[in-house]
Design a protein around this motif. Structure first.
Motif, short mmCIF file in Angstrom:
data_model
loop_
_atom_site.label_atom_id
_atom_site.label_comp_id
_atom_site.label_asym_id
_atom_site.label_seq_id
_atom_site.Cartn_x
_atom_site.Cartn_y
_atom_site.Cartn_z
N GLN A 42 35.83 -5.70 54.67
CA GLN A 42 34.40 -5.06 53.86
C GLN A 42 33.73 -5.25 53.00
OE1 GLN A 42 35.14 -2.09 56.52
NE2 GLN A 42 34.06 -0.40 54.73
N ALA A 43 33.58 -6.80 52.98
CA ALA A 43 32.74 -7.11 51.84
C ALA A 43 31.65 -7.92 52.99
CB ALA A 43 33.56 -8.42 51.48
N LEU A 44 31.58 -7.14 53.85
CA LEU A 44 30.27 -8.02 54.52
C LEU A 44 29.23 -7.01 54.72
CD1 LEU A 44 29.00 -10.31 56.08
CD2 LEU A 44 30.10 -9.50 57.75
N HIS A 45 29.74 -5.83 53.85
CA HIS A 45 28.79 -3.81 53.81
C HIS A 45 27.67 -4.65 53.29
CE1 HIS A 45 27.85 0.02 53.85
NE2 HIS A 45 28.33 -0.01 52.77
N LEU A 46 26.44 -4.56 54.11
CA LEU A 46 25.26 -4.24 53.39
C LEU A 46 24.65 -5.98 52.95
CD1 LEU A 46 24.68 -1.43 51.33
CD2 LEU A 46 23.86 -1.26 53.58
N ARG A 47 25.65 -6.93 53.59
CA ARG A 47 25.61 -8.11 52.60
C ARG A 47 25.61 -9.30 53.98
NH1 ARG A 47 30.15 -9.07 48.26
NH2 ARG A 47 28.63 -10.69 47.83
N TRP A 48 25.53 -8.15 55.29
CA TRP A 48 25.41 -9.15 56.17
C TRP A 48 23.73 -9.92 55.77
CZ3 TRP A 48 23.35 -8.56 61.80
CH2 TRP A 48 23.21 -10.10 62.91
N GLY A 49 23.91 -11.95 56.39
CA GLY A 49 22.99 -12.25 56.77
C GLY A 49 22.63 -13.01 55.08
N GLU A 50 23.68 -12.41 54.10
CA GLU A 50 24.16 -12.73 52.78
C GLU A 50 25.40 -14.07 52.29
OE1 GLU A 50 24.52 -10.28 49.04
OE2 GLU A 50 22.71 -10.34 49.16
N CYS A 51 26.39 -13.12 52.38
CA CYS A 51 27.49 -13.46 51.74
C CYS A 51 27.39 -14.86 52.62
CB CYS A 51 28.27 -12.65 51.78
SG CYS A 51 28.94 -10.80 52.67
N ASP A 52 27.85 -14.40 54.43
CA ASP A 52 28.38 -15.25 55.15
C ASP A 52 27.59 -16.55 54.90
OD1 ASP A 52 26.56 -13.62 55.86
OD2 ASP A 52 26.36 -14.05 58.10
N VAL A 53 26.69 -16.49 54.71
CA VAL A 53 25.22 -17.75 54.77
C VAL A 53 26.31 -18.09 54.03
CG1 VAL A 53 22.92 -18.33 54.34
CG2 VAL A 53 24.02 -16.35 56.08
N GLN A 54 25.94 -17.54 52.31
CA GLN A 54 26.48 -18.32 51.48
C GLN A 54 28.33 -19.17 51.76
OE1 GLN A 54 26.55 -15.12 48.74
NE2 GLN A 54 25.10 -14.95 47.94
N ASP A 55 28.83 -18.56 51.97
CA ASP A 55 30.40 -18.91 52.90
C ASP A 55 29.75 -20.59 53.20
OD1 ASP A 55 31.00 -17.27 51.27
OD2 ASP A 55 32.05 -16.05 53.04
N ALA A 56 29.01 -20.20 54.18
CA ALA A 56 29.05 -21.73 55.18
C ALA A 56 28.57 -22.34 54.62
CB ALA A 56 27.78 -20.91 56.60
N CYS A 57 27.78 -22.56 53.37
CA CYS A 57 26.58 -23.49 52.28
C CYS A 57 27.56 -24.47 51.77
CB CYS A 57 25.49 -22.76 51.78
SG CYS A 57 24.21 -22.35 53.18
N ALA A 58 28.74 -22.85 51.35
CA ALA A 58 29.95 -23.53 49.90
C ALA A 58 30.84 -24.38 50.64
CB ALA A 58 30.50 -22.65 49.03
N ALA A 59 30.93 -23.80 51.95
CA ALA A 59 32.42 -25.08 52.51
C ALA A 59 31.29 -26.22 52.81
CB ALA A 59 32.26 -24.40 54.57
N VAL A 60 30.46 -26.23 52.28
CA VAL A 60 29.98 -28.47 53.49
C VAL A 60 29.72 -29.12 51.17
CG1 VAL A 60 27.60 -29.62 53.69
CG2 VAL A 60 27.98 -27.58 55.03
#
Length: 602
Positions: free
Chosen positions: A426-444
């Motif tokens: 549910q963490a993606l609720h209203l946050r698509w394009g935000e937290c998923d992108v943060q996670d991709a960048c933070a992985a690097v």
């Protein structure tokens, strides 16, 4: 540009991607649906007396398109199988001693899926085209059709008790999705054979899936009411949670016909569940420790069982999907189909689970080292679709294609992925394009901090929703050297106007109402921020895609080219949402690799 790793080409990686679905077992033996990329068709196979044979003749492909993603495309009948033919979406019946399927339905305006057989008839989810698209539960016989449930927006998992007196199913209404809020319903048949009214068993703020009856007719279902998809059921006259591991016992139900658990008796069941992304398979009985099976495998699907064996579609970090039979007494595992060696074990890069901080929260994924790499390697970040889906720590020939060529891979289960509980999903609720992108960048950042990758040589790729995350990462962050969007979303508002009923309200949940939250959409629409992308991008798109229409990809490609950005597009006639043709899959994989090599100046 020729490949430096001749022993594992893109064509070989694709050829190794044979997959299986919908395992069934009955008195006549074991059956499964097998997809082979060589021709893109799905065929039913039958295993009996230690021999396997294909039942599906040329000209047929067994695949449902209900809700666009299908599932539950065949079931066992009285003397053979019943299946949904991909081309016309009608139900056909085929005897085991016949090579000629015979149509059971003649309703070209309808699609069928989630087939279940009972005493001469077929339970099914029926999808009727039109404005609006309508869904029902029906039971089909020779020249008969009875509606069992209608009025809700969506239906799934119709199932009957062994004696045929109780019918259960899952339903939900817009704007809910099947992984946010659903209802478990049932009807009772009286002594005259008439069905009583539908009654809601449970369904508050919970997601329910895979209802099951045990041999005594008690009803069970997976519910995430306590934070994970776990078994609940009728115990001593009460609806209550069964003893279970604190973990998801299923993935998000994007497709119909899933079978990640089987009810056996009172508080007794066979199930698969996830621990840190790795799947376990176990039998739980009252008063006994969990009995574990097939520990070498890390993902299990389509569970089935008989008196002597457990069956599953299983995969591991060193073997592709296989149909396996597991002896219930000795625990010995036999591979019935699939599982062939893709690469020598010493050449395979194994998944390492990663847990890392992203914007003050925790994200998950799997890291694959480059094979024979010297020093920090260039990185390809894989973003799965969905976005409420998941990646798994199993052998993926596409990932090995990259690691064989000196690239490391991070396969991410960003916040919003399934397999880590309801709150994470549910963490993606209203946050698509935000937290998923943060996670991709933070992985690097995380992997570079450990000296595992070269942060200056990081790439990002994704299909469908993963393509949206990819484009957002390229537009709003200066982390990646280039990216690849495979049938990816570049304009969420346009997607909302063109998408199908099943996902008709999904964007409202992921981003917000397009009118009331117009500013948020504007901020998170890559097409409107194409001028912010300063790195090369390559696109791959099916011309028949009904989920992400080709015009979206063409618009994004044109916008980048107009800004002088290196952008390349490949469009495939005959392909829908997700490439299936082997030649096209191999072409896309190799063109993506060549594209990154050019960016790196190789």
């Amino acid at each position: 540009m020729s490949s430096p790793v001749d022993e594992f080409s893109a064509a070989q990686a694709v050829a190794a991607s044979t997959d299986f679905a919908e395992l069934k077992v009955g008195e006549a033996g074991l059956f499964w649906n097998e997809f082979r990329p060589a021709d893109g068709a799905c065929r039913i196979w039958h295993w009996h007396d230690q021999q396997a044979r294909c039942l599906t003749p040329d000209g047929f492909s067994v695949r449902s398109r209900v809700y666009e993603y299908g599932g539950g495309s065949f079931c066992l009948g009285g003397d053979g199988v019943l299946f949904v033919n991909e081309q016309d979406q009608q139900v056909y019946t085929q005897a085991l001693n016949s090579v000629t399927p015979r149509p059971l339905t003649h309703r070209p305006e309808c699609r069928y899926g989630d087939l279940q057989w009972h005493t001469g008839q077929v339970l099914a989810v029926e999808e009727r085209s039109g404005k609006p698209v309508e869904h029902r539960l029906v039971i089909l016989g020779e020249s008969t059709r009875e509606v069992l449930a209608e009025g809700a927006d969506f239906y799934a998992s119709p199932t009957l008790s062994n004696d045929g007196t109780r019918l259960a199913w899952v339903e939900w209404d817009r704007p809910a999705q099947p992984w946010t809020r659903t209802r478990l319903m049932q009807r009772q048949r009286d002594s005259s054979g008439a069905w009583g009214p539908a009654r809601c068993v449970t369904g508050t703020d919970e997601s329910l899936q895979q209802p099951r009856f045990d041999a005594q007719g008690r009803l069970y279902c997976l519910s995430d009411r306590n934070g994970f998809w776990q078994p609940w059921g009728e115990v001593d006259g009460q609806w209550q949670a069964l003893p279970a591991e604190p973990a998801d016992h299923a993935g998000a139900p994007w497709q119909l016909g899933a079978s990640s658990w089987l009810a056996i008796g009172p508080q007794s069941y066979l199930a698969s569940w996830f621990e840190d992304g790795f799947a376990k398979l176990g039998l739980r009985t009252p008063g006994n420790p969990v009995e574990h099976f097939a520990s070498a495998y890390t993902r299990f699907r389509s569970l089935a069982m008989d008196a002597e064996h457990l069956y599953a579609i299983a995969a591991s970090p060193i073997s592709p999907p296989a149909v396996v039979a597991i002896d219930r007494n000795s625990h010995q595992v036999r591979v019935v189909a699939g599982g062939a060696e893709v690469l020598p074990a010493q050449r395979i890069s194994l998944p390492q689970p990663i847990r890392y901080s992203s914007a003050g929260e925790t994200a998950h994924g799997f890291f694959y080292k480059a094979v024979d790499g010297q020093g920090p390697a260039p990185l390809v970040v894989f973003i799965h679709g969905g976005p409420t889906s998941a990646c798994y720590p199993v052998l993926d020939p596409r990932i090995q294609y990259w690691t064989q060529r000196g690239f490391a891979v991070a396969d991410l289960n960003y916040r919003g992925s399934s397999g880590y509980g309801r709150a994470y999903r549910q963490a993606l609720h209203l946050r698509w394009g935000e937290c998923d992108v943060q996670d991709a960048c933070a992985a690097v950042v995380h992997l570079a901090g450990k000296g595992l990758i070269d942060a200056r040589k990081a790439f990002i790729r994704g299909g469908s929703a993963g393509g949206y995350t990819t484009l957002c990462a390229l537009a709003f962050h200066d982390v990646f050297r280039a990216g690849a969007s495979l049938y990816g979303v570049s304009d969420p508002v346009a997607l909302g106007r063109a998408t199908h009923k099943f996902e008709g309200d999904y964007l409202d949940w992921l981003i917000g109402d397009p009118q009331q939250d117009a500013e948020r959409y504007q901020q998170r629409t890559p097409l409107l921020h194409a001028s912010a992308i300063k790195v090369p991008v390559i696109f791959f798109q099916g011309e028949l895609d009904a989920v992400v229409v080709p015009e979206q990809t063409r618009s994004m490609l044109a916008a980048l080219k107009a800004n002088g950005i290196e952008a390349e597009g490949h469009f495939y006639p005959g392909e829908r949402h997700g490439l299936r043709n082997a030649q096209n899959l191999a072409h896309a994989l190799e063109e993506e690799w060549k594209f990154y090599c050019r960016v790196l100046g190789r």
